[in-house]
Enzyme design. Sequence first.
Site, PDB file in Angstrom:
ATOM      1  N   SER A 154       0.867  -1.176   0.000  1.00 16.39           N
ATOM      2  CA  SER A 154       0.000   0.000   0.000  1.00 16.39           C
ATOM      3  C   SER A 154       0.901   1.222   0.000  1.00 16.39           C
ATOM      4  CB  SER A 154      -0.876   0.012   1.258  1.00 16.39           C
ATOM      5  OG  SER A 154      -1.522   1.266   1.430  1.00 16.39           O
ATOM      6  N   TYR A 170      -1.614  -1.099  10.381  1.00 14.38           N
ATOM      7  CA  TYR A 170      -1.718  -1.360   8.946  1.00 14.38           C
ATOM      8  C   TYR A 170      -0.496  -0.810   8.216  1.00 14.38           C
ATOM      9  CZ  TYR A 170      -3.600  -1.250   4.181  1.00 14.38           C
ATOM     10  OH  TYR A 170      -3.775  -1.420   2.825  1.00 14.38           O
TER      11      TYR A 170
END
Length: 267
Positions: A154, A170
Amino acid sequence: MSEQPVRTVQALFDLTGKTALVTGGSRGLGLQMAEALGEAGARVAISARKVKELEEAAEHLRQRGVEVLLLPADLSQEAHVLSLAEQAVKELGQVDILVNNAGATWGAPAEDYPMDGWDKVMTLNVRNLFLLTREIGRLSMIPRRYGRIVNIASNAALGGNRDLMQAVGYSTSKGAVVTFTRALAAEWGAYNITVNAIGPGVFPSKMSRYLSERHGDEGLARRVPLNQIGDEEGLKGVALLFASDAGKHTTGQFLLVDGGASAMIAG
């Protein structure tokens, strides 16, 4: 020894005769990448927890001419990870391409971040991603001296954003995926296995629904130089590059696909 003929660009991207396993393949980015690999000629196995969603995804893929196999698994569970690796190799005969897309997120301020949230994210996004990759490598790629591994990280791997989403676990997990990608590429290049990572920005998905509800798609788009969030085609070309011989001399790389969001200077 005669020289091998130079292939056309179309031939380099052609996946006819190849097999692919895509985790988290029943929707969103996983389904998009399964489409790309299947439309390029690969036989595709998709895995996810929910059988109904897998069946719906399979019907969607078959309508697009993709040969697809369903392998339900909960990749938060080690036993399921090991079973998935064995089943994929057994049913496909070999796994040429592994797309590690399954993942989880958990949003909370760092000072309040619960350890069960941290452990959930780290287990699925890092620990069991490694475990599945190790097993596919052992069972199929290393013995055959061929493989293409595509890890979905990401742009959050680059850091955090307190205004957009507070999700330190995350971001940390996706940073680990990038480092894992580079470390494994260094080791497994000797087996003719490439290992690369993609860093998507915001794409429509169940995971990004919170961001859309909080900021709205227009608000999210204003944070991106291209003035739009990702769509249903945005990852296809990159995934195909890393999965095919078009990217055969590219390994250990992290390619951001975020509309330029990571190029902006905060302030």
